[in-house]
Enzyme design. Structure first.
Site, PDB file in Angstrom:
ATOM      1  N   ASP A   1       8.289  86.824 -27.305  1.00 18.04           N
ATOM      2  CA  ASP A   1       8.585  85.410 -27.547  1.00 18.04           C
ATOM      3  C   ASP A   1       7.608  84.817 -28.555  1.00 18.04           C
ATOM      4  OD1 ASP A   1      10.795  85.189 -25.987  1.00 18.04           O
ATOM      5  OD2 ASP A   1       9.780  84.309 -24.258  1.00 18.04           O
TER       6      ASP A   1
ATOM      7  N   ASP B   1      18.872  89.157 -21.063  1.00 15.53           N
ATOM      8  CA  ASP B   1      17.518  88.715 -20.726  1.00 15.53           C
ATOM      9  C   ASP B   1      17.218  89.006 -19.256  1.00 15.53           C
ATOM     10  OD1 ASP B   1      15.057  87.487 -21.066  1.00 15.53           O
ATOM     11  OD2 ASP B   1      15.877  85.586 -21.769  1.00 15.53           O
TER      12      ASP B   1
HETATM   13  C1  DGJ Z   1      13.243  84.326 -22.672  1.00 13.08           C
HETATM   14  C2  DGJ Z   1      13.551  84.941 -24.001  1.00 13.08           C
HETATM   15  O1  DGJ Z   1      12.531  85.806 -24.378  1.00 13.08           O
HETATM   16  C3  DGJ Z   1      13.750  83.831 -25.019  1.00 13.08           C
HETATM   17  O2  DGJ Z   1      13.964  84.380 -26.296  1.00 13.08           O
HETATM   18  C4  DGJ Z   1      14.907  82.975 -24.593  1.00 13.08           C
HETATM   19  O3  DGJ Z   1      16.080  83.737 -24.621  1.00 13.08           O
HETATM   20  C5  DGJ Z   1      14.662  82.417 -23.197  1.00 13.08           C
HETATM   21  N1  DGJ Z   1      14.340  83.450 -22.276  1.00 13.08           N
HETATM   22  C6  DGJ Z   1      15.867  81.662 -22.703  1.00 13.08           C
HETATM   23  O4  DGJ Z   1      15.726  81.238 -21.421  1.00 13.08           O
END
Ligand code: DGJ
Length: 715
Positions: free
Chosen positions: A524, A455
């Site tokens: 997300d 990430d």
């Molecule tokens: C952003 C990601 O897009 C989410 O899926 C998740 O992993 C969060 N970060 C966790 O902090």
């Protein structure tokens, strides 16, 4: 044969792809220009020597335009006033680059043209490569400061691509934001300069580094389309310049206005590849060609099937415990999940987003015995194990930052702005990269991990690299290359490791990151209806097999929209299926249906993940729509209808890309109320008259959807 000297024509080459020709030559007059003569449907090579290369422009009076638009690398210098792909300042404030042609280095599939600004010792190499198969042409530039003084580059693009004049041009691309990535936009390209860019240090949610341009007449399956994409995961800029005369030049490269690249004597700099592709088959063919290119030349493991994964984020957020994860793992295994991924919140003091980033050891309260208790149990349940990491980030409230406050991007005497309470570690630094490999490698190895979700949750600010002086801006390039290097080293040491690229959802999706990752977290936003639009925009460049899609809870965590499980599944089944819901909250009926749908996905996923995509019809998420995947004799259709009533559609869905003379039989689906198994039609009928699907009936309940599998019987 892909790159060849045109017979009888000095310094003229043709790049010959499956269906196109790209013709260029070095023109040595008072000013040396590497000129693009042609980019379009394939020309007969033997005839090339016969044809006249006609300069696209007229000269004569001082205000008639010169031919700057036709160059592969228009420089800032001489009689040029268009978008420069190379812009430099030499010693003493001298600008105006003046290149002379030195030599061509040829091989079967690659051409390097070496040019030099002799007065300042700047060597500039233009590279062109035709990768095997398909119609993509790769181009990049490398420069070397072989002079005695420093050179500052204000812009160094991978090159410019020229489209012939048409009465109008139209562009297609994507824009977006967090939770609304890859929104398709299509509009008239105005006369002037239209720039698409990211200044965030990453590919960004706001735009994606590709463009398609047509003459306003292309459709999904017909018409000429020229398209350019940049394989780069840092800041970028792509400028489409339509001139009053009606032609278009597209210059694409890394960086954005402001930062400049300072090369001291002996320094070299190479751009990422910009990729060009022409087709006469409309947007759909363009997309399929990009997908094929990604599978053949970009993705590290294109032949593999991606497993059905479970991700804990939306179930537990930061409330991660060993018992809670184990409970989720048992439920996930029961649904047929193959890979269990623990998301954020497992390490350091990371019990919320204010602390702990950078301290990559299991949280001692949450995992007193370490992570292997959980992961051994996961493996005992028949699943493989994966973990979330965010290696480029640090919370100021962390042991790592307290020990190494200089590791972050910063300028002396300036604020260090946080976003989501975090700062960016400078991966351009050798010590930071060594640290990253130093904990990532044992994390993967010691826990038998097969999967990392990598990430990256904030943009650059105060992007300084103290100690590097004038060269500090190079961190915009070197950070990205540093991330690539760490991923590459990690994969080298752990060949079984697969990586998912994530950046607050789809903030880092591009053909650069896909060279070292296997799939991307698309957004997300897991609301199935929003997701349909996001997935459609994604599909213009990137293949479904690299598109992570989760089914989450009934009421969506971001939008609150309630969508039936079956519709949520069918939307997620259009890519690499995952489940990301709070399973203890799912009813027994939902779990049973989910089990069936996971099994149905496994039956067809090879076709979805590796097949040819046809975007069949409709506005995804808004009207009746459908996507089709074809692999050999197998055809999979996913059809959707979010609204109950829509009298304006015929109710018949026309398929595409079939053998018109073959007979196709319905061989399955997910057991829904689709066309019965054993039904047979000719390919011609399916493409011309279409199928009457319950999902597509004008009237019915909201959120109808279905999966249909067909097989070609004869041909
Ligand atoms: C952003 C990601 O897009 C989410 O899926 C998740 O992993 C969060 N970060 C966790 O902090």
């Amino acid at each position: 044969m892909p790159v060849l000297q045109v017979p009888g024509r000095p310094n003229t080459w043709a790049a010959v792809t499956e269906t196109t020709t790209y013709l260029l030559s070095v023109e040595e007059g008072e000013e040396v220009k590497v000129v693009q003569w042609y980019w379009g449907p394939r020309l007969p090579v033997a005839a090339l020597a016969e044809v006249t290369l006609q300069p696209a422009r007229y000269h004569g009076t001082s205000f008639l335009d010169p031919d700057d638009i036709d160059e592969l690398l228009p420089v800032d210098g001489g009689r040029r006033w268009g978008v420069p792909s190379l812009q430099a300042t030499f010693e003493g404030g001298v600008r105006s680059v003046e290149l002379a042609f030195e030599r061509a280095v040829e091989s079967d599939d690659e051409l390097e043209l070496v040019l030099r600004d002799a007065a300042h010792g700047l060597r500039v190499s233009l590279h062109l490569r035709c990768p095997e198969g398909g119609d993509v042409i790769e181009r990049w530039v490398s420069v070397a400061n072989e002079g005695a003084a420093a050179v500052r580059l204000h812009r160094l693009d991978s090159g410019s691509w020229v489209l012939p004049a048409r009465p109008r041009h139209r562009y297609t691309g994507v824009y977006g934001g967090w939770a609304q990535e890859t929104q398709l936009q299509r509009a008239e390209l105005p006369v002037g300069e239209t720039t698409f860019t990211s200044r965030t240090g990453t590919t960004s949610h706001k735009a994606n580094p590709w463009i398609m341009v047509d003459a306003g007449d292309a459709t999904e399956e017909t018409g000429e389309v020229w398209t350019v994409a940049l394989a780069w995961s840092g800041s970028w800029r792509l400028t489409a310049q339509r001139r009053p005369e009606g032609d278009v030049a597209i210059s694409a490269g890394f960086g954005h206005e402001g930062p400049s690249w300072y090369l001291t004597p002996g320094d070299t700099l190479e751009t990422p590849p910009a990729l060009g592709l022409h087709t006469t088959g409309g947007y759909g063919t363009a997309s399929r060609s990009w997908h094929e290119y990604a599978r053949r030349h970009v993705l590290p493991h294109p032949g593999e099937l991606r497993p059905v994964l479970y991700n804990s984020w939306e179930a537990t957020w930061f409330e991660v415990t060993e018992a809670g994860q184990l409970d989720l793992a048992r439920r996930a295994a029961d649904l047929g999940v193959e890979l269990f991924v623990v998301d954020d919140g497992w390490f350091g003091e990371r019990t919320d987003d204010t602390r702990g980033l950078g301290d990559w050891w299991p949280n001692p309260d949450r995992f007193p015995q370490g992570l292997n208790g959980l992961f051994d149990a996961v493996r005992g349940l028949g699943m493989q194990a994966g973990l979330w990491v965010e290696p480029e980030m640090v919370n100021p409230d962390s042991d790592l930052y307290r020990k190494n406050p200089d590791w972050v991007l910063h300028y002396p005497g300036r604020r260090r702005d946080t976003m989501r309470n975090q700062l960016v570690l400078n991966f351009a630094r050798d010590d930071v990269r060594a640290w990253a490999v130093g904990w990532l490698d044992p994390l993967v190895r010691d826990h038998g991990l097969v999967y990392l979700k990598w990430d990256m949750n904030r943009s650059f600010t105060q992007a300084g690299w103290p100690g590097e002086g004038e060269r500090g801006d190079l961190l915009w390039i070197k950070h990205t290359r540093g991330v690539y290097a760490v991923m590459d080293e990690l994969r080298r040491r752990n060949p079984g490791l697969r990586i998912e690229s994530c950046s607050g959802g789809g903030g880092r999706v591009d053909l650069g990151i896909l060279r070292r990752t296997d799939q991307v977290w698309t957004s997300d936003n897991t609301d199935a209806r929003d997701r349909q639009a996001i997935q459609q925009g994604y599909s213009y460049l990137y293949p479904a097999g690299a598109m992570s899609c989760w089914v989450t809870d009934r009421a969506n965590a971001i939008t609150g929209r309630v969508v039936p499980l079956r519709y949520r599944f069918h939307v997620a089944m259009a890519g690499t299926l995952g489940i990301g819901g709070d399973l203890p909250e799912w009813t027994a009926e939902e779990l049973a249906e989910a089990r069936e749908l996971v099994a149905a996905y496994k039956e067809v996923r090879h076709v979805v993940q590796h097949g040819r995509l046809h975007r069949l019809a409709g506005t995804p998420g808004v009207t009746a729509s459908a996507v089709q995947y074809t692999l050999g004799a197998e055809v999979v259709v996913l059809a959707y209808h979010p609204y109950g009533y829509n009298g304006s559609v015929s109710g018949r869905l026309r398929l595409a890309g079939l053998d018109p003379d073959a007979v196709y039989e319905v061989v399955g689906g997910d057991g829904g109320p689709a066309v019965p198994e054993g039904s047979r039609w000719h390919g011609r009928t399916l493409m011309s008259h279409g199928l009457a699907l319950p999902t597509w009936a004008p009237a019915g309940p909201d959120y109808r959807s279905e999966l249909l599998a067909l097989r070609r019987m004869t041909s």
